[in-house]
Design an enzyme around this catalytic site. Structure first.
Site, PDB file in Angstrom:
ATOM      1  N   SER A  67       0.806  -1.238   0.000  1.00 31.27           N
ATOM      2  CA  SER A  67       0.000   0.000   0.000  1.00 31.27           C
ATOM      3  C   SER A  67       0.831   1.276   0.000  1.00 31.27           C
ATOM      4  O   SER A  67       0.276   2.355  -0.214  1.00 31.27           O
ATOM      5  CB  SER A  67      -0.935   0.030   1.205  1.00 31.27           C
ATOM      6  OG  SER A  67      -2.126  -0.632   0.888  1.00 31.27           O
ATOM      7  N   LYS A  70       0.425   3.307  -2.960  1.00 30.36           N
ATOM      8  CA  LYS A  70      -0.731   4.214  -3.097  1.00 30.36           C
ATOM      9  C   LYS A  70      -0.284   5.674  -3.022  1.00 30.36           C
ATOM     10  O   LYS A  70      -0.912   6.561  -3.612  1.00 30.36           O
ATOM     11  CB  LYS A  70      -1.776   3.915  -2.007  1.00 30.36           C
ATOM     12  CG  LYS A  70      -2.454   2.542  -2.142  1.00 30.36           C
ATOM     13  CD  LYS A  70      -3.401   2.275  -0.987  1.00 30.36           C
ATOM     14  CE  LYS A  70      -4.346   1.097  -1.196  1.00 30.36           C
ATOM     15  NZ  LYS A  70      -3.824  -0.216  -0.895  1.00 30.36           N
ATOM     16  N   TYR A 192      -3.069  -2.085 -10.633  1.00 27.56           N
ATOM     17  CA  TYR A 192      -3.030  -1.938  -9.165  1.00 27.56           C
ATOM     18  C   TYR A 192      -2.159  -3.032  -8.532  1.00 27.56           C
ATOM     19  O   TYR A 192      -1.294  -2.755  -7.699  1.00 27.56           O
ATOM     20  CB  TYR A 192      -4.459  -1.981  -8.617  1.00 27.56           C
ATOM     21  CG  TYR A 192      -4.552  -2.038  -7.118  1.00 27.56           C
ATOM     22  CD1 TYR A 192      -4.461  -0.876  -6.352  1.00 27.56           C
ATOM     23  CD2 TYR A 192      -4.720  -3.250  -6.446  1.00 27.56           C
ATOM     24  CE1 TYR A 192      -4.538  -0.927  -4.965  1.00 27.56           C
ATOM     25  CE2 TYR A 192      -4.794  -3.308  -5.065  1.00 27.56           C
ATOM     26  CZ  TYR A 192      -4.706  -2.150  -4.333  1.00 27.56           C
ATOM     27  OH  TYR A 192      -4.765  -2.208  -2.953  1.00 27.56           O
ATOM     28  N   TYR A 244      -4.417   3.486   7.644  1.00 25.06           N
ATOM     29  CA  TYR A 244      -5.738   2.833   7.690  1.00 25.06           C
ATOM     30  C   TYR A 244      -6.537   3.292   8.914  1.00 25.06           C
ATOM     31  O   TYR A 244      -6.473   4.448   9.289  1.00 25.06           O
ATOM     32  CB  TYR A 244      -5.613   1.301   7.661  1.00 25.06           C
ATOM     33  CG  TYR A 244      -4.535   0.764   6.787  1.00 25.06           C
ATOM     34  CD1 TYR A 244      -4.503   1.075   5.423  1.00 25.06           C
ATOM     35  CD2 TYR A 244      -3.531  -0.041   7.294  1.00 25.06           C
ATOM     36  CE1 TYR A 244      -3.517   0.564   4.601  1.00 25.06           C
ATOM     37  CE2 TYR A 244      -2.539  -0.554   6.474  1.00 25.06           C
ATOM     38  CZ  TYR A 244      -2.535  -0.241   5.142  1.00 25.06           C
ATOM     39  OH  TYR A 244      -1.563  -0.739   4.342  1.00 25.06           O
ATOM     40  N   VAL A 262       1.056  -3.662   3.841  1.00 27.86           N
ATOM     41  CA  VAL A 262       1.012  -4.964   4.517  1.00 27.86           C
ATOM     42  C   VAL A 262       2.278  -5.805   4.309  1.00 27.86           C
ATOM     43  O   VAL A 262       2.412  -6.868   4.887  1.00 27.86           O
ATOM     44  CB  VAL A 262      -0.232  -5.815   4.139  1.00 27.86           C
ATOM     45  CG1 VAL A 262      -1.511  -5.202   4.674  1.00 27.86           C
ATOM     46  CG2 VAL A 262      -0.313  -6.065   2.653  1.00 27.86           C
TER      47      VAL A 262
HETATM   48  N1  GLN Z   1      -2.189  -5.327  -2.268  1.00 25.17           N
HETATM   49  C1  GLN Z   1      -2.862  -5.216  -1.024  1.00 25.17           C
HETATM   50  C2  GLN Z   1      -4.372  -5.268  -1.214  1.00 25.17           C
HETATM   51  O1  GLN Z   1      -4.863  -4.737  -2.160  1.00 25.17           O
HETATM   52  C3  GLN Z   1      -2.415  -3.934  -0.388  1.00 25.17           C
HETATM   53  C4  GLN Z   1      -2.991  -3.790   0.948  1.00 25.17           C
HETATM   54  C5  GLN Z   1      -2.128  -3.054   1.919  1.00 25.17           C
HETATM   55  O2  GLN Z   1      -0.899  -2.960   1.849  1.00 25.17           O
HETATM   56  N2  GLN Z   1      -2.807  -2.576   2.924  1.00 25.17           N
HETATM   57  O3  GLN Z   1      -5.072  -5.863  -0.429  1.00 25.17           O
END
Ligand code: GLN
Length: 308
Positions: A67, A70, A192, A244, A262
């Site tokens: 993430s 992002k 993505y 988050y 994650v």
């Molecule tokens: N690739 C993961 C997902 O889409 C990324 C989630 C994350 O790092 N929180 O679930």
């Protein structure tokens, strides 16, 4: 008492203090490539705006940024769309897990912010409109930001992730139903999953966010990546939404703009001073690195370097 500008001594002290916590928690297990990462690893890096690099532990080991991508996707989309971007993605904390769908219905397919999966899918959709190969654009952008040509995404991770992306696909279809996704769902999910699979080290990530600490100017090539005002705003969004549904607790304990993933990485910045990144793969319940959170909390407590 440690000299608060002696980052080598500070990182050493932080590392020693978190040693008993490294490996506590659960490694992301939704794909085998992440489940197989040994949990007992820890690295941390501080890169000051004059280019000095301070490290401890596995700070040069590349890991799946997940993430954290992002953030790069958002900056890239913001460069193309400007404030029109906010018509399709909000900027409020969600208070729900990163992969939650619940708010999408009552909010007519407009995700709460760009740092949860739903928001990042809309941002990726914008990149699909703006770039022929959006994942390559994100990789190239990450390379420029950290001044390294060595950045790639891991094809196995991307493939595995794509094969288990039913939940993200559900979100994407739902948002498309509201007209908030312009490109085919498959194309958005492909891009993505690939940018989530980018691999970088703590040193590379700390270098890559330095522009946000430097009023939007990439310190390594002098390029204005964002206006000073946009850099301030996106940093504020990292503080309120970057970790988050733990963002409130993170602001309380750490007090820095940050983005987690994650894969166990958390990248943060001290405005006017440095980029920071910590990595330890075992996560606490909200999906943030357990030892990483503790390390950043100690880092700001011992150094006095938070934004508050
Ligand atoms: N690739 C993961 C997902 O889409 C990324 C989630 C994350 O790092 N929180 O679930």
């Amino acid at each position: 008492m440690t000299d608060t500008r002696d980052y080598d001594a500070l990182l050493h002290q932080v590392h020693q203090a978190v040693l008993p916590e490294i490996g506590r928690g659960t490694v992301a297990n939704y794909i085998p490539e992440l489940a197989d990462v040994p949990p007992d690893q820890f690295g941390m890096a501080v890169v000051t705006l004059d280019g000095k690099v301070h490290t401890v532990g596995h700070a040069q080991t590349r890991f799946s940024i997940q993430s954290i991508s992002k953030l790069f996707a958002l900056v890239l989309a913001f460069q193309r769309q400007g404030d029109a971007l906010w018509e399709r993605v909000g900027r409020e904390p969600s208070g729900t897990p990163f992969n939650s769908l619940v708010q999408l219905e009552s909010e007519s397919g407009k995700p709460r912010n760009p740092f949860i999966n739903a928001g990042a899918l809309v941002i990726t959709d914008m990149l699909c409109t703006n770039f022929a190969v959006p994942e390559n654009a994100v990789v190239e952008f990450a390379r420029q930001l950290c001044d390294s040509k060595e950045i790639h995404y891991d094809r196995r991770v991307a493939r595995s992730e794509r094969g288990t992306s039913d939940r993200n696909a559900a979100m994407a279809h739902f948002m498309k139903n509201f007209g908030n996704l312009r490109n085919p769902v498959d194309q958005v999910l492909d891009a993505y999953c690939k940018h989530c699979a980018i691999e970088m080290s703590c040193v590379e990530l700390a270098r890559a966010v330095a522009f946000l600490a430097n009023r939007g100017v990439n310190p390594w090539n002098g390029e204005q990546v964002l206006s000073a005002s946009a850099a301030k705003r996106l940093s504020a969004l990292m503080l309120t939404c970057g970790t988050y549904d733990a963002a409130g607790d993170f602001a309380f304990r750490v007090g820095l703009p940050a983005k987690s993933g994650v894969g166990g990485g958390i990248v943060a910045l001290v405005p006017g001073e440095c980029g920071v990144c910590v990595w330890s793969p075992a996560l606490e319940h909200s999906g943030n690195s357990h030892a990483g959170l503790l390390a950043l909390e100690l880092f700001t407590t011992l150094s006095g370097r938070s934004i508050f």
